[in-house]
Design a protein around this motif. Structure first.
Motif, PDB file in Angstrom:
ATOM      1  N   GLY A 164      12.721  14.041  14.008  1.00 29.96           N
ATOM      2  CA  GLY A 164      13.760  15.124  13.706  1.00 29.96           C
ATOM      3  C   GLY A 164      14.861  14.575  13.073  1.00 29.96           C
ATOM      4  O   GLY A 164      15.387  15.345  12.315  1.00 29.96           O
ATOM      5  N   ARG A 165      15.231  13.299  13.263  1.00 33.11           N
ATOM      6  CA  ARG A 165      16.473  12.454  12.646  1.00 33.11           C
ATOM      7  C   ARG A 165      16.093  12.173  11.377  1.00 33.11           C
ATOM      8  O   ARG A 165      17.064  12.229  10.293  1.00 33.11           O
ATOM      9  CB  ARG A 165      17.058  11.509  13.473  1.00 33.11           C
ATOM     10  N   MET A 166      14.912  11.782  11.128  1.00 36.27           N
ATOM     11  CA  MET A 166      14.293  11.005   9.895  1.00 36.27           C
ATOM     12  C   MET A 166      14.054  11.998   9.030  1.00 36.27           C
ATOM     13  O   MET A 166      14.528  12.064   7.647  1.00 36.27           O
ATOM     14  CB  MET A 166      13.434  10.241   9.901  1.00 36.27           C
ATOM     15  N   ALA A 167      13.843  13.287   9.254  1.00 35.92           N
ATOM     16  CA  ALA A 167      13.364  14.375   8.420  1.00 35.92           C
ATOM     17  C   ALA A 167      13.899  15.675   9.021  1.00 35.92           C
ATOM     18  O   ALA A 167      13.175  16.570   9.344  1.00 35.92           O
ATOM     19  CB  ALA A 167      11.817  14.670   8.201  1.00 35.92           C
ATOM     20  N   PRO A 168      15.074  15.944   8.911  1.00 32.37           N
ATOM     21  CA  PRO A 168      15.858  17.176   9.511  1.00 32.37           C
ATOM     22  C   PRO A 168      15.561  18.555   8.829  1.00 32.37           C
ATOM     23  O   PRO A 168      15.559  19.244   9.571  1.00 32.37           O
ATOM     24  CB  PRO A 168      17.494  16.863   9.304  1.00 32.37           C
ATOM     25  N   ALA A 169      15.037  18.363   7.631  1.00 32.71           N
ATOM     26  CA  ALA A 169      14.717  19.713   6.880  1.00 32.71           C
ATOM     27  C   ALA A 169      13.139  19.937   7.386  1.00 32.71           C
ATOM     28  O   ALA A 169      12.721  21.226   7.013  1.00 32.71           O
ATOM     29  CB  ALA A 169      14.737  19.561   5.413  1.00 32.71           C
ATOM     30  N   ALA A 170      12.547  19.251   7.982  1.00 30.90           N
ATOM     31  CA  ALA A 170      11.012  19.444   8.336  1.00 30.90           C
ATOM     32  C   ALA A 170      10.875  20.158   9.572  1.00 30.90           C
ATOM     33  O   ALA A 170      11.650  20.276  10.460  1.00 30.90           O
ATOM     34  CB  ALA A 170      10.361  18.173   8.124  1.00 30.90           C
ATOM     35  N   CYS A 175       0.676  -1.263  -0.048  1.00 31.46           N
ATOM     36  CA  CYS A 175       0.084   0.062  -0.051  1.00 31.46           C
ATOM     37  C   CYS A 175       0.898   1.149  -0.140  1.00 31.46           C
ATOM     38  O   CYS A 175       0.534   2.295  -0.397  1.00 31.46           O
ATOM     39  CB  CYS A 175      -0.891   0.067   1.209  1.00 31.46           C
ATOM     40  N   LEU A 176       2.048   1.213   0.784  1.00 33.33           N
ATOM     41  CA  LEU A 176       2.988   2.432   0.825  1.00 33.33           C
ATOM     42  C   LEU A 176       3.527   2.788  -0.538  1.00 33.33           C
ATOM     43  O   LEU A 176       3.507   4.059  -0.753  1.00 33.33           O
ATOM     44  CB  LEU A 176       4.082   2.055   1.747  1.00 33.33           C
ATOM     45  N   ALA A 177       3.764   1.745  -1.155  1.00 35.71           N
ATOM     46  CA  ALA A 177       4.369   2.017  -2.559  1.00 35.71           C
ATOM     47  C   ALA A 177       3.283   3.019  -3.545  1.00 35.71           C
ATOM     48  O   ALA A 177       3.947   3.398  -4.519  1.00 35.71           O
ATOM     49  CB  ALA A 177       4.707   0.614  -3.440  1.00 35.71           C
ATOM     50  N   GLY A 178       2.122   2.812  -3.425  1.00 39.00           N
ATOM     51  CA  GLY A 178       1.317   3.436  -4.224  1.00 39.00           C
ATOM     52  C   GLY A 178       0.955   5.017  -3.799  1.00 39.00           C
ATOM     53  O   GLY A 178      -0.079   5.665  -4.296  1.00 39.00           O
ATOM     54  N   ILE A 179       1.528   5.506  -2.501  1.00 36.89           N
ATOM     55  CA  ILE A 179       1.245   6.693  -1.903  1.00 36.89           C
ATOM     56  C   ILE A 179       2.103   7.713  -2.645  1.00 36.89           C
ATOM     57  O   ILE A 179       3.576   7.506  -2.467  1.00 36.89           O
ATOM     58  CB  ILE A 179       1.248   6.650  -0.454  1.00 36.89           C
ATOM     59  N   ALA A 180       1.752   9.014  -2.997  1.00 34.40           N
ATOM     60  CA  ALA A 180       2.593   9.900  -3.450  1.00 34.40           C
ATOM     61  C   ALA A 180       3.128  10.614  -2.242  1.00 34.40           C
ATOM     62  O   ALA A 180       2.350  10.725  -1.317  1.00 34.40           O
ATOM     63  CB  ALA A 180       1.979  10.924  -4.374  1.00 34.40           C
ATOM     64  N   PRO A 181       4.346  11.047  -2.151  1.00 33.42           N
ATOM     65  CA  PRO A 181       5.473  11.542  -0.967  1.00 33.42           C
ATOM     66  C   PRO A 181       4.391  12.835  -0.798  1.00 33.42           C
ATOM     67  O   PRO A 181       4.210  13.794  -1.546  1.00 33.42           O
ATOM     68  CB  PRO A 181       6.560  11.808  -1.590  1.00 33.42           C
ATOM     69  N   ASP A 198      11.474   3.121   7.163  1.00 35.44           N
ATOM     70  CA  ASP A 198      12.178   1.827   6.440  1.00 35.44           C
ATOM     71  C   ASP A 198      11.737   1.127   5.365  1.00 35.44           C
ATOM     72  O   ASP A 198      12.331   0.834   4.458  1.00 35.44           O
ATOM     73  CB  ASP A 198      12.101   0.985   7.793  1.00 35.44           C
ATOM     74  N   LEU A 199      10.226   0.966   5.580  1.00 40.51           N
ATOM     75  CA  LEU A 199       9.715   0.273   4.185  1.00 40.51           C
ATOM     76  C   LEU A 199       9.724   0.679   2.910  1.00 40.51           C
ATOM     77  O   LEU A 199       9.760   0.289   1.719  1.00 40.51           O
ATOM     78  CB  LEU A 199       8.432  -0.143   4.761  1.00 40.51           C
ATOM     79  N   THR A 200       9.771   2.226   3.086  1.00 32.23           N
ATOM     80  CA  THR A 200       9.655   3.034   1.687  1.00 32.23           C
ATOM     81  C   THR A 200      11.215   3.729   1.435  1.00 32.23           C
ATOM     82  O   THR A 200      11.372   4.373   0.475  1.00 32.23           O
ATOM     83  CB  THR A 200       8.993   4.102   1.924  1.00 32.23           C
ATOM     84  N   GLN A 201      12.143   3.183   2.237  1.00 35.87           N
ATOM     85  CA  GLN A 201      13.562   3.619   2.229  1.00 35.87           C
ATOM     86  C   GLN A 201      13.550   5.133   2.156  1.00 35.87           C
ATOM     87  O   GLN A 201      14.410   5.672   1.524  1.00 35.87           O
ATOM     88  CB  GLN A 201      14.264   2.976   0.962  1.00 35.87           C
ATOM     89  N   GLY A 202      12.761   5.937   3.026  1.00 36.06           N
ATOM     90  CA  GLY A 202      13.098   7.205   2.972  1.00 36.06           C
ATOM     91  C   GLY A 202      12.122   7.863   2.149  1.00 36.06           C
ATOM     92  O   GLY A 202      11.849   9.173   2.082  1.00 36.06           O
ATOM     93  N   ALA A 203      11.395   7.252   1.003  1.00 30.59           N
ATOM     94  CA  ALA A 203      10.678   7.891   0.003  1.00 30.59           C
ATOM     95  C   ALA A 203       9.691   8.677   0.362  1.00 30.59           C
ATOM     96  O   ALA A 203       9.443   9.926  -0.150  1.00 30.59           O
ATOM     97  CB  ALA A 203      10.487   6.853  -1.131  1.00 30.59           C
TER      98      ALA A 203
END
Length: 252
Positions: free
Chosen positions: A127-133, A70-76, A96-101
């Motif tokens: 904060g570590r996974m998305a430092p620019a957010a 399901c995750l593969a079909g979701i637009a970032p 993890d499952l989307t390799q950060g996508a």
């Protein structure tokens, strides 16, 4: 009492932040499983947070691994809301499952969680996974949330993430989503234990039916809405359910 997990998270390289590392580093059987109320308690100690990782980590991991297609079909998305985020386990697993996508384009993150101790861990993880957010943390129950609490995100799409939270009784899920569904594109992704008691799957089905009601067509344009049940691969072979809904909220 300070949570040593916060320093631990801050001291690990970004590429090493993942679910397996987090659970291996912190899980502990402290004999407190009974105090977790089957995962629904508002956790007030680090010992209980670590117990949750030990007791319920495999179930949550198996739930998200099962719905990985399901995750593969979701637009970032550009805006990410994690409802009842706990200590950030769903965010870790999705990343993890989307390799950060899925987090790649996110500019605003909203975390809603009544446990201050869990919320601090989740904020550190995101904060570590998305430092620019920009990460906004709200230590509140869902029914206490007001529209004024919400950040004003950049234009774009929103991902609404519910991990074992949309099915929990004690709040009005439609009122909650009414506050957070602003005009634009939205994806609602809810993963939970499949059950017909103490809230459970009927609550999710009720929200799904309300969104698909023809009377809502002037407000919502549903692109797809699917609900599936599955069996987890964890040792207990627990049952799971996922609801994925992509929609547009009309302006005006």
């Amino acid at each position: 009492m300070a949570d040593t997990a916060i320093d631990l998270i801050g001291g690990v390289a970004t590429q090493e932040i993942n679910f397996q590392w987090f659970r291996s580093a912190l899980r502990a059987d402290n004999g407190l499983r009974g105090s977790l109320d089957y995962g629904h308690a508002v956790i007030d100690t680090t010992a209980k947070l670590d117990q949750y990782l030990h007791s319920y980590g495999p179930m949550i991991e198996s739930q998200w691994e099962h719905i990985a297609p399901c995750l593969a079909g979701i637009a970032p998305p550009t805006f990410w809301i994690d409802y009842g985020c706990g200590q950030g386990l769903a965010g870790l697993l999705v990343n993890d499952l989307t390799q950060g996508a899925l987090l790649a384009l996110v500019r605003d993150i909203l975390l809603i969680e009544p446990s201050a101790m869990a919320l601090a861990r989740a904020a550190a993880i995101y904060g570590r996974m998305a430092p620019a957010a920009t990460v906004t943390s709200l230590c509140e129950r869902f029914d206490d949330l007001s529209e004024g609490d919400l950040p004003n995100p950049h234009a774009g799409s929103t991902l609404h993430l519910f991990s074992n939270s949309l099915d929990v009784p004690g709040f009005d899920p439609l009122a909650l989503l009414t506050k957070t569904l602003r005009p634009g594109h939205h994806t609602i992704l809810s993963v939970s234990h499949d059950r017909d008691f103490n809230g459970g799957t009927p609550r999710i089905e009720g929200v799904k039916a309300a969104f698909e009601n023809p009377g809502m067509a002037h407000q919502l344009n549903i692109h797809r809405s699917m609900l599936e049940r599955f069996t987890c691969d964890n040792p207990s072979q627990s049952k799971g359910v996922v609801w994925l809904c992509e929609l547009e909220v009309n302006d005006g």
